[in-house]
Each structure stands twice: as C-alpha cells, then as structure tokens.
Write an enzyme that holds these catalytic residues in place. Structure first.
Site, short mmCIF file in Angstrom:
data_model
loop_
_atom_site.label_atom_id
_atom_site.label_comp_id
_atom_site.label_asym_id
_atom_site.label_seq_id
_atom_site.Cartn_x
_atom_site.Cartn_y
_atom_site.Cartn_z
N SER A 90 106.17 3.94 53.16
CA SER A 90 107.39 3.91 54.00
C SER A 90 107.72 2.51 54.47
O SER A 90 108.83 2.24 54.90
CB SER A 90 107.17 4.80 55.21
OG SER A 90 106.20 4.21 56.05
N GLY A 91 106.76 1.61 54.41
CA GLY A 91 106.96 0.26 54.94
C GLY A 91 106.55 0.14 56.39
O GLY A 91 106.43 -0.96 56.92
N GLY A 92 106.33 1.29 57.04
CA GLY A 92 106.03 1.28 58.48
C GLY A 92 104.75 0.55 58.82
O GLY A 92 104.71 -0.23 59.77
N PHE A 93 103.72 0.77 58.04
CA PHE A 93 102.43 0.16 58.35
C PHE A 93 102.53 -1.37 58.36
O PHE A 93 102.02 -2.03 59.25
CB PHE A 93 101.37 0.64 57.34
CG PHE A 93 99.98 0.25 57.70
CD1 PHE A 93 99.30 0.94 58.70
CD2 PHE A 93 99.34 -0.80 57.07
CE1 PHE A 93 98.01 0.57 59.06
CE2 PHE A 93 98.05 -1.17 57.42
CZ PHE A 93 97.39 -0.48 58.42
N ASP A 106 106.46 6.85 59.72
CA ASP A 106 105.75 7.52 60.82
C ASP A 106 105.39 6.48 61.87
O ASP A 106 105.43 5.28 61.61
CB ASP A 106 104.48 8.20 60.29
CG ASP A 106 103.53 7.21 59.64
OD1 ASP A 106 104.00 6.30 58.93
OD2 ASP A 106 102.31 7.32 59.83
N GLN A 111 100.00 12.27 62.35
CA GLN A 111 99.40 11.33 63.28
C GLN A 111 98.66 12.13 64.35
O GLN A 111 98.57 13.35 64.25
CB GLN A 111 100.49 10.42 63.88
CG GLN A 111 101.05 9.42 62.87
CD GLN A 111 100.05 8.35 62.48
OE1 GLN A 111 98.99 8.15 63.10
NE2 GLN A 111 100.34 7.63 61.39
N ASP A 171 94.96 6.30 47.80
CA ASP A 171 95.29 4.91 47.47
C ASP A 171 94.41 4.03 48.34
O ASP A 171 94.00 4.45 49.42
CB ASP A 171 96.76 4.59 47.76
CG ASP A 171 97.01 4.24 49.21
OD1 ASP A 171 96.81 3.06 49.57
OD2 ASP A 171 97.38 5.13 50.00
N CYS A 231 80.20 1.96 31.76
CA CYS A 231 81.61 1.56 31.88
C CYS A 231 82.10 1.08 30.53
O CYS A 231 81.36 0.42 29.80
CB CYS A 231 81.74 0.45 32.92
SG CYS A 231 83.44 -0.09 33.18
N CYS A 247 85.08 -0.70 30.22
CA CYS A 247 86.21 -1.62 30.45
C CYS A 247 86.06 -2.88 29.60
O CYS A 247 85.02 -3.12 28.99
CB CYS A 247 86.31 -1.97 31.94
SG CYS A 247 85.22 -3.31 32.43
N CYS A 252 82.96 -5.00 30.56
CA CYS A 252 81.65 -4.46 30.20
C CYS A 252 81.45 -4.33 28.68
O CYS A 252 80.34 -4.45 28.18
CB CYS A 252 81.42 -3.12 30.89
SG CYS A 252 81.40 -3.28 32.67
ZN LIG Z 1 83.37 -2.32 33.46
#
Ligand SMILES: [Zn+2]
Length: 365
Positions: free
Chosen positions: A79-82, A135, A187, A264, A317, A319, A322
């Site tokens: 929301s941008g509020g934080f 919020d 909240q 997140d 892993c 990735c 790795c």
């Molecule tokens: Zn990795």
C-alpha cells in the site's frame, strides 16, 4: 485454508508462495532473467517508491509493472503506508497520520498526502495481481487505547479502499475474474481482542485475503504466533492469509501450519548482499526436511579456510552458484567487493526460499 492457487496474469501459481522484495521494480543486484532462474514465482513491488520515482505515465505506456520489468510471475504491490510512516517516524521527512491519510512533506515547500483511495488508484495502475489496502500501523509500543485508535482507522481506511477499488474496477469494466485480488490488513498489536475485532470487521467489508499487519516480533524478540493464530482463527477458509514481511524460514514453516500461504520478506536478498547465505542442513535436495527444527544454517564466505575450498556452498541446491562455482571463488568475489558476489549470493538465497516453498507444497498436498 481452501485456496490452492494464486491467480496471476500469466497463470496460476501453487501455494504457499514467497514474494521477495522488488521494491523499485528490481530485486537488487539481479535482473528478471536471474530471478526466473531461481524459480521465484512472484515479487512484491513498492507503491510509495514507484509513485514517487516512476509515475503513472510510464506504467500506462508499458501496460503495468510486470511488462515494464518483463516479469511473468505473480506481482503484489504494497500500500505504500509502511514506507510513508517509516520516513515520517525516522524524522528525515516531516509528516503526520490523520484520518484522511498519511501527510508528508518531501521538501519544505511541498506537501503530499497518501490516502487509501490514492494508494488503490496507483496500485491499479501498476497492474499488480494483488493490491493491498492502506492501514494504520500499530506501533509495537502502543498502549491499548492507542492500538484501538489504529485499529479503528485501519477499518475505516479498509472500507474506503474497498469502495474505491470497486469504483475503479466498474469504471474500467473489470469483471470479477479480471480484477486483481484485494487484501485487507489487520492491526491491533499484541492485544488479541483488538486483533480479533479488526479481523472480523475486515471480513464484514469483504476481501480476498487478510494480512498480518504491524510488527510481528514481541518485546522479548520472539515471533508473535499468538496474533498469527488469532487472525487465522477468525478468517474464512477461502481467504489468502498473508504474513506481511514474514520472514525467517522457521517462521514461514510455522505460519504455514497455521494456514498462512503468502509471504514476503527482505531477508534473503538483504542477507545475500551482506554475505549471509542460507544453507539446508542436507546432503541433497531430496534429504531436506523443513520440519526438522534445525533444517538450515548460515554460511558466510569470510573465513580463511574457505579461500581454497573447492566445494559448492550447498550440496542441497541447484542454483547457478552451487552448480557452477566453489566456496573459494565466492569468497574471492566478496573479498574484492565485486558486484557479482551479491548477484550470486542473491540467486542462491532466493533459490533457498523457492525450495522451501516446494517442500511446503509437498507437505500440504
Ligand atoms: Zn545455491
């Protein structure tokens, strides 16, 4: 929870899903192609920064933030509020919270106001898949009466946000299946009766999901699972439950057990840039057990014994880091301060989180 998918413009994504922060339409130090390689399926963009720095015209020309970034996963806008409240509270920017919205002065002569309506309007311009209502953040140090004021304001702003959302969707001719999801935010701090009241009032307004708002860490520094439980217990089965800013891998595992399915957090990307890598305590991806209390540890490539170590950072892993490079090479990149160190570490940490989601999906199915 009965929700199985998060619907994005590019298809359905299985739950749970983790959205790393792409605050200014980029996950810092990697590009969209790197992001895809990590099997990250969604990102969170920041309304306040993009409103200030990018503006609506660019978004209109490109057809939304996803197309601007050429990212084909799910997108949530906050929301941008934080951010507004953090800059006000930091004292760097003057401002205050009123019933109308968050008023701030970017410079001495300018005044801006982020209202619930403006936040929704801009998020719809972003063309994100989920918009989040503005919020009023309950300060963790709030007493009961102060927390109650923030809850009442949060409910009133949620109502205004929902009205604005419906108005814009109608104007744009967006039917039920074409609209983004809209998320309410609870909240009330640590006061469980306020959390329950806030959750129930938001459900009466009607949303696609509810977020665990506020600061989820108690005075002792522990995660506040009590509030997470109160929210989950009062939220309908067919809602998304979103742990805003949650979090550490073990917190995600526990919140997922309570029914939370969207997360997140800045941790994996921020830690990566500081040379803090998440490593599963397992010898292969198959061996990973996220329900084991100590299922991961941290690795920092700063010890001399790693400078000649030809093994990968993690055997569990797949990735880019790795699969291809050694601990010694990563340690060298960090020592010389090359950007590539941050890039490879970010790719690794995001893959750690996408593996975590894959493992949780297996547990839930
Ligand atoms: Zn990795």
């Amino acid at each position: 929870m009965t929700k199985k998918f998060f619907k994005s413009k590019n298809g359905n994504i299985s739950l749970p899903i983790f959205f790393p922060d792409a605050t200014r339409a980029v996950v810092r130090s990697i590009d969209t192609s790197d992001l895809e390689e990590t099997k990250t399926q969604g990102i969170l963009v920041n309304t306040f920064h993009l409103w200030q720095e990018l503006g609506g015209d660019v978004l209109k020309k490109f057809g939304g933030i996803g197309k601007f970034m050429d990212f084909k996963g799910g997108i949530i806008s906050d929301s941008g509020g934080f951010q507004v409240m953090s800059v006000i509270k930091s004292g760097n920017v003057k401002g205050k919270i009123t019933d109308e919205g968050a008023v701030f002065h970017p410079t001495k002569k300018t005044k801006k106001i982020l209202t619930p309506e403006k936040s929704i309007e801009f998020q719809i311009k972003l063309e994100s898949d989920m918009v989040v209502v503005l919020d009023d953040f309950t300060d963790p140090k709030s007493n009961y009466d102060e927390a109650k004021v923030s809850v009442e304001r949060t409910i009133s702003w949620a109502r205004r946000s929902k009205d604005e959302f419906l108005k814009i969707c109608d104007r744009k001719g967006l039917g039920k299946n074409e609209r983004p999801y809209i998320l309410g935010v609870t909240q009330g701090g640590k006061y469980q009766d306020l959390r329950e009241y806030c959750t129930k009032e938001l459900v009466k307004i009607g949303f696609d999901g509810l977020g665990y708002g506020g600061w989820p860490i108690d005075e002792k520094g522990d995660f506040d699972f009590e509030s997470a439980k109160t929210i989950a217990n009062n939220t309908p089965e067919d809602y998304f439950l979103y742990g805003l800013g949650v979090g550490k891998p073990e917190e995600i595992v526990k919140c997922n057990e309570l029914g939370f399915n969207v997360f997140d957090c800045v941790l994996p990307t921020r830690d990566a840039r500081h040379g803090r890598l998440y490593v599963y305590d397992a010898i292969s991806m198959e061996e990973i057990d996220v329900h084991n209390p100590n299922f991961y540890k941290f690795y920092s490539p700063d010890k001399e014994r790693y400078f000649k170590d030809d093994s990968p950072v993690s055997d569990a892993c797949d990735c880019l880091l790795c699969k291809r490079y050694s601990k010694a090479y990563l340690a060298h990149l960090f020592r010389i301060g090359d950007f590539t160190a941050g890039r490879l570490a970010t790719i690794h940490n995001l893959r750690f989180y996408s593996i975590l989601m894959e493992k949780l999906r297996l547990t839930n199915s």
